[in-house]
Structures are given as C-alpha cells and as structure tokens.
Design an enzyme around this catalytic site. Structure first.
Site, PDB file in Angstrom:
ATOM      1  N   LYS A 121      -4.495  -8.128   7.709  1.00  6.17           N
ATOM      2  CA  LYS A 121      -3.780  -9.178   7.629  1.00  6.17           C
ATOM      3  C   LYS A 121      -2.437  -8.881   8.899  1.00  6.17           C
ATOM      4  O   LYS A 121      -1.785  -7.957   8.650  1.00  6.17           O
ATOM      5  CB  LYS A 121      -3.042  -9.223   6.325  1.00  6.17           C
ATOM      6  CG  LYS A 121      -1.787 -10.446   6.233  1.00  6.17           C
ATOM      7  CD  LYS A 121      -1.871 -10.847   4.933  1.00  6.17           C
ATOM      8  CE  LYS A 121      -0.988 -10.070   4.001  1.00  6.17           C
ATOM      9  NZ  LYS A 121       0.440  -9.805   4.428  1.00  6.17           N
ATOM     10  N   GLU A 190       3.160 -17.879   2.570  1.00  7.28           N
ATOM     11  CA  GLU A 190       4.286 -17.434   1.742  1.00  7.28           C
ATOM     12  C   GLU A 190       5.793 -18.215   1.812  1.00  7.28           C
ATOM     13  O   GLU A 190       6.223 -18.420   2.747  1.00  7.28           O
ATOM     14  CB  GLU A 190       4.652 -16.015   2.258  1.00  7.28           C
ATOM     15  CG  GLU A 190       5.569 -15.320   1.273  1.00  7.28           C
ATOM     16  CD  GLU A 190       5.972 -13.690   1.375  1.00  7.28           C
ATOM     17  OE1 GLU A 190       5.095 -13.265   2.080  1.00  7.28           O
ATOM     18  OE2 GLU A 190       6.825 -13.144   0.728  1.00  7.28           O
TER      19      GLU A 190
HETATM   20  O1  KIV Z   1       2.655  -6.973   1.476  1.00  9.44           O
HETATM   21  C1  KIV Z   1       2.380  -7.763   0.455  1.00  9.44           C
HETATM   22  O2  KIV Z   1       2.171  -7.424  -0.671  1.00  9.44           O
HETATM   23  C2  KIV Z   1       2.135  -9.222   1.014  1.00  9.44           C
HETATM   24  C3  KIV Z   1       2.197 -10.293  -0.155  1.00  9.44           C
HETATM   25  C4  KIV Z   1       3.641 -10.380  -0.516  1.00  9.44           C
HETATM   26  C5  KIV Z   1       1.365 -11.394   0.088  1.00  9.44           C
HETATM   27  O3  KIV Z   1       2.037  -9.429   2.291  1.00  9.44           O
END
Ligand code: KIV
Length: 272
Positions: A121, A190
């Site tokens: 991600k 988000e």
């Molecule tokens: O780092 C994380 O836990 C996230 C969530 C807030 C989606 O990116």
C-alpha cells in the site's frame, strides 16, 4: 447472537477480492502487527490483514506514522505473516521509503521478500501513478491510499476529512481513476464524505476499502486496537468500540465482520 460464518475460500487472493466486489459481498480488513492477533483475525475470516504504519502510533506511541522505518515494518510484517494462513497480507510503504522510483521498487521488493507481503500500500494520488505502473510491471500488486494521508499530515494541515467540496472531491475521483489505470489492484479511501466513497467505489472496477468513507465502499478497514477500544486518547469519529457487549476479543472481531458484511457498519454515526 452472532450470525458469523466464513464466506471466502481457504486462501484469499486479489482475485477473490475482485470477485467479491462483482458479487456485492463486502470485504473485511483489519490491521495486525503481531503473530497472535494475525492468527486470531485470520481464524475469524477477515479477508485482508494490513500491517499499517499506524504501528508508529498504536505500537510505538508516536503522535504520527512518520517515524516508522523499513526495518520496523518488515519486522512486524514478518510476525503477521507467521500467524496467518488464509488472509491476504497487505503492508504499508513507510514514510519516505517511496521518494524515488528506484527506492520504491527496491523497498516494495523488500516488503514482499523479507516481510512476506502479498500487496503493497502506497499513500498518494497522481504522484504515485508512475510507481504503481512500475510495480505492476514488476509483478508487485498495489493498493493506492487516497483521501486523508497520514504520512502527509503536515502538508494536509492535520487529520482532516478530505474531499468535502466539489473541486477536491473531483480531484480525488480523478486520482482514483488514474491509479486504477496505472495498474493499482485495490484502493483504500480514508476520511472522505460517504457520498464520495460511494461514487468512487461505483466508478472504478477495483475494490475500494474504506475507513471513515461510508458504507458504500466495497469493504472496510479499522485499526484493530481502535475496534477493541484499547487505543488511548481521542478516537477517530469513524471507529466503533466492538468490545461493547462482546464476550471476547474473538467475538468482537466477529461482530465487526458481521456488521460490515450486512452493511450496518459504518452507520451514518460513523461516517462523514
Ligand atoms: O496504517 C494504517 O493502519 C492505515 C489504516 C488507517 C488504513 O493505513
């Protein structure tokens, strides 16, 4: 009484998530940072485990995600990989690990190779399109994180809801389309208004996982400690204490999954 049952196959892949979107079945995701929680979450049937850089806040006690290093996220990813059997393992690129294309490819490769990640991600919209394209060409699946970007907290002026006006909502929609076109396999949205969460989810083909983005998204994610009401201090308005009325941690996680699956979480109270 929980109506909880596991609906997805014995190994969750990106294709499973894409099929779930097509079939209209909501995807569940939760953060995990260690093997014990990973195992517990995995057994409840959560489809995606996220080793988020939120670990900087909930594990390390910092007031942002910025201090998290590659070494630390690889360590936690490795721990979570040890505990899971079926869930897809998504791992965050930490702050400043993706400043150049070369660094991004190298660090994403490390998360897969050393951390056991299945999907990476990355935070950011248009600025990430080249990276997502290059990663896709290298066989590395990606999730583009849009909306509130915790790694850009100072640039965004705090932890604020994004896309409230028409112009900024249009930018986010354009970015979602651009990331999908670049080859992103998932999107994470988000803190945006629920109407925008629904619009983006309906526009792109890839699954959209929301956090504070309303229940029109294709799935939901929460920080596990927020959902279990362990996080100290002020909690984000979109989160819910699933321990309330639960017999055990496992039961609380099952309640989260059931409520996401049947569309009762997030309610309007947990949306913007
Ligand atoms: O780092 C994380 O836990 C996230 C969530 C807030 C989606 O990116």
């Amino acid at each position: 009484m929980s109506s909880h049952k596991i609906t997805t196959p014995s190994t969750v892949t990106i294709n499973t998530l894409k099929q779930m979107k097509k079939a209209g079945e909501k995807i569940t995701c939760m953060t995990a940072y260690d093997a014990s929680f990973s195992n517990l979450l995995d057994q409840t049937g959560i489809e995606v485990l996220l080793v988020g850089d939120s670990l900087g806040m909930v594990i390390q006690g910092f007031n942002s995600t910025l201090p998290v290093t590659m070494k630390q996220i690889i360590y936690h990813s490795r721990c979570v990989a040890q505990g899971r059997k079926r869930a897809l393992l998504m791992v965050d690129m930490p702050f400043s690990s993706d400043l150049t294309l070369e660094e991004t490819l190298k660090n994403a490769g490390r998360l897969m190779k050393e951390g056991g990640a299945h999907i990476i991600k990355l935070e950011g919209g248009h600025r990430q399109t080249k990276a997502i394209q290059a990663l896709a060409q290298s066989g590395i699946p990606t999730c583009g994180h849009l909306g509130l970007l915790p790694q850009s907290v100072h640039k965004q002026g705090g932890y604020r809801v994004q896309g409230r006006d028409n112009a900024s909502a249009q930018i986010l929609l354009d970015e979602a389309i651009a990331l999908e076109k670049a080859g992103a396999d998932l999107l994470l949205l988000e803190c945006v208004p629920a109407t925008l969460g629904t619009k983006i989810s309906q526009t792109v083909q890839v699954p959209v996982i929301g956090i504070g983005a309303g229940n029109g998204c294709d799935g939901q994610v929460l920080v596990v400690y927020d959902a279990l009401n362990i996080t100290s201090g002020k909690k984000p308005g979109f989160t819910k204490n699933f321990m309330e009325g639960a017999k055990s941690i496992q039961n609380a996680i099952e309640k989260y999954i059931d409520e996401v699956k049947n569309g009762t979480f997030p309610s309007d109270k947990h949306s913007f």
